[in-house]
Design a protein around this motif. Sequence first.
Motif, PDB file in Angstrom:
ATOM      1  N   ARG A 103      -7.994  -6.936  -7.008  1.00 34.44           N
ATOM      2  CA  ARG A 103      -8.137  -5.762  -6.148  1.00 34.44           C
ATOM      3  C   ARG A 103      -9.598  -5.346  -6.201  1.00 34.44           C
ATOM      4  NH1 ARG A 103      -4.033  -7.694  -5.311  1.00 34.44           N
ATOM      5  NH2 ARG A 103      -1.927  -6.792  -5.245  1.00 34.44           N
ATOM      6  N   SER A 104     -10.279  -5.467  -5.073  1.00 34.58           N
ATOM      7  CA  SER A 104     -11.682  -5.071  -5.010  1.00 34.58           C
ATOM      8  C   SER A 104     -11.798  -3.693  -4.375  1.00 34.58           C
ATOM      9  CB  SER A 104     -12.489  -6.080  -4.177  1.00 34.58           C
ATOM     10  OG  SER A 104     -13.806  -5.596  -3.960  1.00 34.58           O
ATOM     11  N   GLU A 105     -12.564  -2.807  -5.007  1.00 35.34           N
ATOM     12  CA  GLU A 105     -12.793  -1.459  -4.477  1.00 35.34           C
ATOM     13  C   GLU A 105     -14.155  -1.335  -3.806  1.00 35.34           C
ATOM     14  OE1 GLU A 105     -12.162   1.311  -7.614  1.00 35.34           O
ATOM     15  OE2 GLU A 105     -10.013   0.868  -7.800  1.00 35.34           O
ATOM     16  N   ALA A 106     -14.832  -2.461  -3.590  1.00 32.27           N
ATOM     17  CA  ALA A 106     -16.135  -2.427  -2.914  1.00 32.27           C
ATOM     18  C   ALA A 106     -15.969  -1.986  -1.467  1.00 32.27           C
ATOM     19  CB  ALA A 106     -16.777  -3.810  -2.960  1.00 32.27           C
ATOM     20  N   LEU A 159       2.917 -10.653   3.262  1.00 29.66           N
ATOM     21  CA  LEU A 159       1.552 -10.147   3.119  1.00 29.66           C
ATOM     22  C   LEU A 159       1.299  -9.720   1.677  1.00 29.66           C
ATOM     23  CD1 LEU A 159       1.253  -8.214   6.471  1.00 29.66           C
ATOM     24  CD2 LEU A 159      -0.209 -10.112   5.755  1.00 29.66           C
ATOM     25  N   ASP A 160       2.307  -9.125   1.038  1.00 32.42           N
ATOM     26  CA  ASP A 160       2.166  -8.750  -0.375  1.00 32.42           C
ATOM     27  C   ASP A 160       1.908  -9.993  -1.218  1.00 32.42           C
ATOM     28  OD1 ASP A 160       2.789  -6.283   0.616  1.00 32.42           O
ATOM     29  OD2 ASP A 160       4.679  -6.065  -0.465  1.00 32.42           O
ATOM     30  N   ARG A 161       2.655 -11.059  -0.945  1.00 30.87           N
ATOM     31  CA  ARG A 161       2.470 -12.298  -1.694  1.00 30.87           C
ATOM     32  C   ARG A 161       1.086 -12.882  -1.436  1.00 30.87           C
ATOM     33  NH1 ARG A 161       4.932 -18.034   0.062  1.00 30.87           N
ATOM     34  NH2 ARG A 161       3.822 -19.312  -1.475  1.00 30.87           N
ATOM     35  N   LEU A 162       0.650 -12.838  -0.177  1.00 33.10           N
ATOM     36  CA  LEU A 162      -0.675 -13.359   0.157  1.00 33.10           C
ATOM     37  C   LEU A 162      -1.749 -12.618  -0.633  1.00 33.10           C
ATOM     38  CD1 LEU A 162      -1.709 -15.514   2.298  1.00 33.10           C
ATOM     39  CD2 LEU A 162      -2.407 -13.532   3.660  1.00 33.10           C
ATOM     40  N   ALA A 163      -1.609 -11.291  -0.713  1.00 29.93           N
ATOM     41  CA  ALA A 163      -2.566 -10.485  -1.478  1.00 29.93           C
ATOM     42  C   ALA A 163      -2.484 -10.802  -2.963  1.00 29.93           C
ATOM     43  CB  ALA A 163      -2.310  -9.004  -1.234  1.00 29.93           C
ATOM     44  N   ASN A 164      -1.278 -10.986  -3.465  1.00 29.81           N
ATOM     45  CA  ASN A 164      -1.106 -11.242  -4.894  1.00 29.81           C
ATOM     46  C   ASN A 164      -1.586 -12.635  -5.299  1.00 29.81           C
ATOM     47  OD1 ASN A 164      -0.016  -8.702  -5.281  1.00 29.81           O
ATOM     48  ND2 ASN A 164       2.092  -9.398  -5.021  1.00 29.81           N
ATOM     49  N   GLU A 165      -1.717 -13.517  -4.331  1.00 31.04           N
ATOM     50  CA  GLU A 165      -2.241 -14.855  -4.612  1.00 31.04           C
ATOM     51  C   GLU A 165      -3.706 -14.986  -4.190  1.00 31.04           C
ATOM     52  OE1 GLU A 165       0.417 -17.585  -2.707  1.00 31.04           O
ATOM     53  OE2 GLU A 165       2.085 -17.132  -4.064  1.00 31.04           O
ATOM     54  N   GLY A 166      -4.255 -13.895  -3.675  1.00 26.38           N
ATOM     55  CA  GLY A 166      -5.637 -13.907  -3.224  1.00 26.38           C
ATOM     56  C   GLY A 166      -6.370 -12.663  -3.689  1.00 26.38           C
ATOM     57  N   VAL A 167      -7.214 -12.124  -2.807  1.00 22.11           N
ATOM     58  CA  VAL A 167      -7.979 -10.906  -3.105  1.00 22.11           C
ATOM     59  C   VAL A 167      -7.644  -9.860  -2.053  1.00 22.11           C
ATOM     60  CG1 VAL A 167     -10.270  -9.911  -3.414  1.00 22.11           C
ATOM     61  CG2 VAL A 167      -9.843 -12.265  -4.131  1.00 22.11           C
ATOM     62  N   PHE A 168      -7.318  -8.654  -2.498  1.00 16.90           N
ATOM     63  CA  PHE A 168      -7.021  -7.544  -1.599  1.00 16.90           C
ATOM     64  C   PHE A 168      -8.136  -6.524  -1.712  1.00 16.90           C
ATOM     65  CE2 PHE A 168      -4.829  -3.482  -0.563  1.00 16.90           C
ATOM     66  CZ  PHE A 168      -4.494  -3.793   0.749  1.00 16.90           C
ATOM     67  N   PHE A 169      -8.732  -6.195  -0.573  1.00 16.85           N
ATOM     68  CA  PHE A 169      -9.839  -5.240  -0.535  1.00 16.85           C
ATOM     69  C   PHE A 169      -9.275  -3.871  -0.200  1.00 16.85           C
ATOM     70  CE2 PHE A 169     -11.738  -9.350  -0.057  1.00 16.85           C
ATOM     71  CZ  PHE A 169     -12.915  -9.264  -0.778  1.00 16.85           C
ATOM     72  N   VAL A 195      -8.488  -0.081   6.886  1.00 12.53           N
ATOM     73  CA  VAL A 195      -7.562  -1.157   7.240  1.00 12.53           C
ATOM     74  C   VAL A 195      -7.280  -2.033   6.024  1.00 12.53           C
ATOM     75  CG1 VAL A 195      -8.242  -1.238   9.673  1.00 12.53           C
ATOM     76  CG2 VAL A 195      -9.476  -2.650   7.983  1.00 12.53           C
ATOM     77  N   PRO A 196      -6.140  -2.739   6.030  1.00 12.31           N
ATOM     78  CA  PRO A 196      -5.899  -3.723   4.968  1.00 12.31           C
ATOM     79  C   PRO A 196      -6.757  -4.965   5.216  1.00 12.31           C
ATOM     80  CG  PRO A 196      -4.109  -3.764   6.568  1.00 12.31           C
ATOM     81  CD  PRO A 196      -5.020  -2.640   6.978  1.00 12.31           C
ATOM     82  N   LEU A 197      -7.231  -5.584   4.152  1.00 11.19           N
ATOM     83  CA  LEU A 197      -7.976  -6.847   4.253  1.00 11.19           C
ATOM     84  C   LEU A 197      -7.568  -7.740   3.088  1.00 11.19           C
ATOM     85  CD1 LEU A 197     -10.134  -8.809   5.329  1.00 11.19           C
ATOM     86  CD2 LEU A 197     -11.841  -7.509   4.038  1.00 11.19           C
ATOM     87  N   THR A 204       0.815  -1.217   0.000  1.00  7.17           N
ATOM     88  CA  THR A 204       0.000   0.000   0.000  1.00  7.17           C
ATOM     89  C   THR A 204       0.846   1.264   0.000  1.00  7.17           C
ATOM     90  OG1 THR A 204      -0.224  -0.216   2.416  1.00  7.17           O
ATOM     91  CG2 THR A 204      -2.000  -1.104   1.052  1.00  7.17           C
ATOM     92  N   GLY A 205       2.132   1.109  -0.310  1.00  9.80           N
ATOM     93  CA  GLY A 205       2.964   2.284  -0.536  1.00  9.80           C
ATOM     94  C   GLY A 205       3.844   2.711   0.605  1.00  9.80           C
ATOM     95  N   ASN A 206       3.979   1.901   1.672  1.00 10.79           N
ATOM     96  CA  ASN A 206       4.855   2.306   2.765  1.00 10.79           C
ATOM     97  C   ASN A 206       6.297   2.318   2.272  1.00 10.79           C
ATOM     98  OD1 ASN A 206       6.518   2.037   5.338  1.00 10.79           O
ATOM     99  ND2 ASN A 206       4.456   2.331   6.150  1.00 10.79           N
ATOM    100  N   ALA A 207       6.979   3.420   2.501  1.00 14.65           N
ATOM    101  CA  ALA A 207       8.321   3.601   1.955  1.00 14.65           C
ATOM    102  C   ALA A 207       9.392   2.883   2.758  1.00 14.65           C
ATOM    103  CB  ALA A 207       8.654   5.094   1.890  1.00 14.65           C
ATOM    104  N   VAL A 208       9.063   2.480   3.981  1.00 14.92           N
ATOM    105  CA  VAL A 208      10.064   1.876   4.858  1.00 14.92           C
ATOM    106  C   VAL A 208       9.757   0.413   5.151  1.00 14.92           C
ATOM    107  CG1 VAL A 208      11.088   1.957   7.172  1.00 14.92           C
ATOM    108  CG2 VAL A 208      10.688   4.077   5.901  1.00 14.92           C
ATOM    109  N   THR A 209       8.560   0.124   5.627  1.00 17.16           N
ATOM    110  CA  THR A 209       8.225  -1.219   6.073  1.00 17.16           C
ATOM    111  C   THR A 209       8.122  -2.188   4.901  1.00 17.16           C
ATOM    112  OG1 THR A 209       6.878  -0.150   7.776  1.00 17.16           O
ATOM    113  CG2 THR A 209       6.686  -2.535   7.557  1.00 17.16           C
ATOM    114  N   GLN A 210       8.843  -3.287   4.988  1.00 15.80           N
ATOM    115  CA  GLN A 210       8.806  -4.313   3.956  1.00 15.80           C
ATOM    116  C   GLN A 210       7.902  -5.458   4.406  1.00 15.80           C
ATOM    117  OE1 GLN A 210      10.381  -3.870   0.818  1.00 15.80           O
ATOM    118  NE2 GLN A 210      10.362  -1.858   1.822  1.00 15.80           N
ATOM    119  N   THR A 211       6.927  -5.809   3.583  1.00 20.75           N
ATOM    120  CA  THR A 211       5.963  -6.856   3.938  1.00 20.75           C
ATOM    121  C   THR A 211       5.829  -7.856   2.781  1.00 20.75           C
ATOM    122  OG1 THR A 211       4.185  -5.370   3.176  1.00 20.75           O
ATOM    123  CG2 THR A 211       4.641  -5.423   5.546  1.00 20.75           C
ATOM    124  N   PRO A 212       6.897  -8.572   2.441  1.00 21.52           N
ATOM    125  CA  PRO A 212       6.852  -9.460   1.275  1.00 21.52           C
ATOM    126  C   PRO A 212       5.843 -10.594   1.410  1.00 21.52           C
ATOM    127  CG  PRO A 212       8.847  -9.840   2.567  1.00 21.52           C
ATOM    128  CD  PRO A 212       8.216  -8.592   3.100  1.00 21.52           C
TER     129      PRO A 212
END
Length: 495
Positions: free
Chosen positions: A354-357, A41-51, A337-339, A31-39
């Motif tokens: 990526r769902s925008e609902a 969670l990013d992978r989980l979202a990329n293999e699933g659905v991110f709201f 929040v992230p979901l 979601t664009g955080n310049a410092v925190t690395q979350t590989p």
Amino acid sequence: MLLAPWLTAAGGPNIIFVLSDDQRYDSLSLTGNAVTQTPNLDRLANEGVFFTQAFVTSPICGPSRANFLTGQWERKNRIGFTSVSTHFISEKVFEDSFLMKLKKAGYSTAFIGKHHTKIGDRSNTPLKKNIDFCYIKEGHLGFHLDKHPVFSNLKHKTQIEGLFEATEAYLKLAGETDYFFENADKSLENCLKRRDPDKPFCAWINFNLPHAASIGGMGSRPDDPEIYSELYADQIDRIALPDDYPVEIPFPAEVFKEDDLMGYYRTKNRNALLDTKLKMSRAVFAIDRFIGELRKLLAEIGEDDNTIIIFTSDNGLLLGEHGLGGKTFLHEDSVHVPLIIYSPFFAENRRDQRSEALVVGQDVSATILDLCGVERPASYQGRSLRPLIEGRATDWRKDIFLENLFTDQGYPRMEAVRGGQFKYIRYFRKDLDRLKYLPDASISGEQPIYEELFDLKKDPGEKNNLAGHPEYASLLKQHRARCQQLVEDLAGSEE
């Protein structure tokens, strides 16, 4: 359809629901955080659905977690902090929780980590009696867990690592984790049943991080993992502060003033705020690592191909925006929040979606049951996200109702309606309601003393209050009426 493959799985899919604490939407590298690395969670979202438009409707720990558990808005369940509301989740309502519905459907169940709502009685008897693996502590856990007798059987003393150890003890079968059960505190007698390998499982894992109340002491012990004292120390100059920091609080004094903020939520000290954000980044990295280790564990025990993982937070957090700290306020930083919902059963064309609902925490309970083929109770006000996941046409909500009924720590009562473009927030007199629980006040006709209206598309930072602009008078009137309609509907509706 998503369900068909699961009908051939023994007993249905497993569920792991991970709920973090005070984790903002913008806390991920995704979601664009310049410092925190979350590989992970990013992978989980990329293999699933991110709201991308997920919200909690009562943005503070206890009430938000009660909303997840009941599938209802706070205006319906009346579960605020017991110090103010005095209300417990009844045994009847608990019977409708997704944990209990799945237990009745043949699941092994686990509830691990932070617990912030009373269930049945002061001892949480229905919870401890019915959940197979109930390894919890009420209230704040702190960074180091060994100060709590309930966690005395852990080898790892830091929160994220200790709760992973507990999760591992639940998921693994007898053998290398025997010590966990043999050394458990006497208060946990009959609370820690081993997982039945012949049943599917549902585990709800609750962190108390990156919450500011649990970052104190982070990295202070020689045996703390190095990330808690070293990670990102060389990147502190990249940690973002709000535009035009420090910002003045925009409210009249009768609504809220800086002196009302709790000490650890005050944000005017730049170095202290940077230190808080640095420690929160370290905590988020640790949570991300938990997700990575969890997926490895699932593969190790042969359950990765049958386990759905859901990740979100109980609320966001204000870190200097609008001059504020903490939560309860209904601005985006606090409620957004992230979901992530991941399932090994998702078709390839439904992955990396990526769902925008507009979705809310209450939808998680309904979704879990739907994904497991269990009927949603009529008491739920949340809706299953399955149609959105599957890409089916559906008449989805156009706006959401947000609320704060917590009247301790100086916070005002607030209500809001948030649509796709505009958000309306109204505030009530805090000098009339200290330590009172007043869910029916606005239904009975109490009038707000301050209002805000924001155009989120033009003003995503909610800096330009349009409520006093004559050209928005008609729109303001519409939002007042819609807010009133929602508060009344949700107080009594079971749909």
